[in-house]
Design a protein around this motif. Structure first.
Motif, PDB file in Angstrom:
ATOM      1  N   ASP A  65       5.533 -11.739  -1.055  1.00  0.00           N
ATOM      2  CA  ASP A  65       4.842 -12.682  -1.942  1.00  0.00           C
ATOM      3  C   ASP A  65       3.332 -12.509  -1.866  1.00  0.00           C
ATOM      4  N   LEU A  66       2.818 -12.304  -0.665  1.00  0.00           N
ATOM      5  CA  LEU A  66       1.380 -12.084  -0.500  1.00  0.00           C
ATOM      6  C   LEU A  66       0.954 -10.806  -1.217  1.00  0.00           C
ATOM      7  N   SER A  67       1.707  -9.734  -1.049  1.00  0.00           N
ATOM      8  CA  SER A  67       1.388  -8.468  -1.708  1.00  0.00           C
ATOM      9  C   SER A  67       1.362  -8.639  -3.225  1.00  0.00           C
ATOM     10  N   ARG A  68       2.343  -9.317  -3.786  1.00  0.00           N
ATOM     11  CA  ARG A  68       2.375  -9.548  -5.235  1.00  0.00           C
ATOM     12  C   ARG A  68       1.182 -10.402  -5.676  1.00  0.00           C
ATOM     13  N   TRP A  69       0.824 -11.414  -4.891  1.00  0.00           N
ATOM     14  CA  TRP A  69      -0.309 -12.262  -5.239  1.00  0.00           C
ATOM     15  C   TRP A  69      -1.613 -11.456  -5.203  1.00  0.00           C
ATOM     16  N   LEU A  70      -1.767 -10.602  -4.189  1.00  0.00           N
ATOM     17  CA  LEU A  70      -2.980  -9.777  -4.091  1.00  0.00           C
ATOM     18  C   LEU A  70      -3.071  -8.802  -5.262  1.00  0.00           C
TER      19      LEU A  70
END
Length: 184
Positions: A65-70
């Motif tokens: 989720d963090l990777s997609r948000w970044l």
């Protein structure tokens, strides 16, 4: 909450995009730990110099989720995908470490391979988290920086964000070649 270190870089309208990334990160995660901002030559291609820094956040997001948000933040800031691996970038945000995770997590290799290979990642990480240990090498980042031997010139630059100076170029003798003694 996971402790995460991120690498930020830009070599296109650098100040604008680094400021936008810091704003987005602070708006999402609250208080940030922020290294100095460093300028470095392009690595792997001929291009304009980069601004690089490392940011510490705490999050309850998963790695995926963090990777997609970044990636969404990069895209909102004009990041073009599909080009060569080494090319100019409006904004590049990479997950360096996520707690002490090692291996592939949600399709992301942790810790990021470049943590101890590129001065523009290792020096700001050693500045921000000198006593934290690399999850694989089990050595503090300050020690890894002090023993770094590749010749990748970079230097601190003056940089302010939200009314405070986070970086200063006024440190005498402050380049990657001779600044290792300043990291303790």
């Amino acid at each position: 909450m996971a402790l995460v270190y991120l690498s930020l870089g830009s070599n296109v309208d650098r100040e604008r995009y680094i400021l936008a990334a810091l704003d987005a990160l602070a708006d999402q995660f609250g208080e940030l730990g922020i290294s100095s901002v460093y300028e470095s030559e392009s690595v792997g291609f001929k291009g304009s110099p980069f601004f690089n820094l490392v940011v510490k956040i705490e999050t309850s997001m998963s790695v995926g989720d963090l990777s997609r948000w970044l990636k969404m933040i990069e895209d909102q800031n004009g990041r073009k995908r599909g080009g060569p691996r080494f090319c100019s970038r409006t904004l590049d945000i990479d997950i360096l470490t996520y707690d002490d995770c090692v291996g592939e997590v949600d399709g992301i290799q942790l810790p990021r391979d470049e943590v101890d290979k590129n001065a523009f990642v290792l020096w700001p990480l050693a500045e921000l988290a000198p006593d934290e240990q690399h999850p694989v090498r089990q050595l503090p980042y300050a020690f890894l920086w002090q023993n770094y031997t590749a010749n990748q010139p970079l230097w601190r630059v003056d940089f302010s964000w939200r009314g405070r100076q986070i970086s200063s170029s006024s440190i005498a003798g402050d380049t990657a070649v001779d600044a290792k003694a300043t990291v303790s």
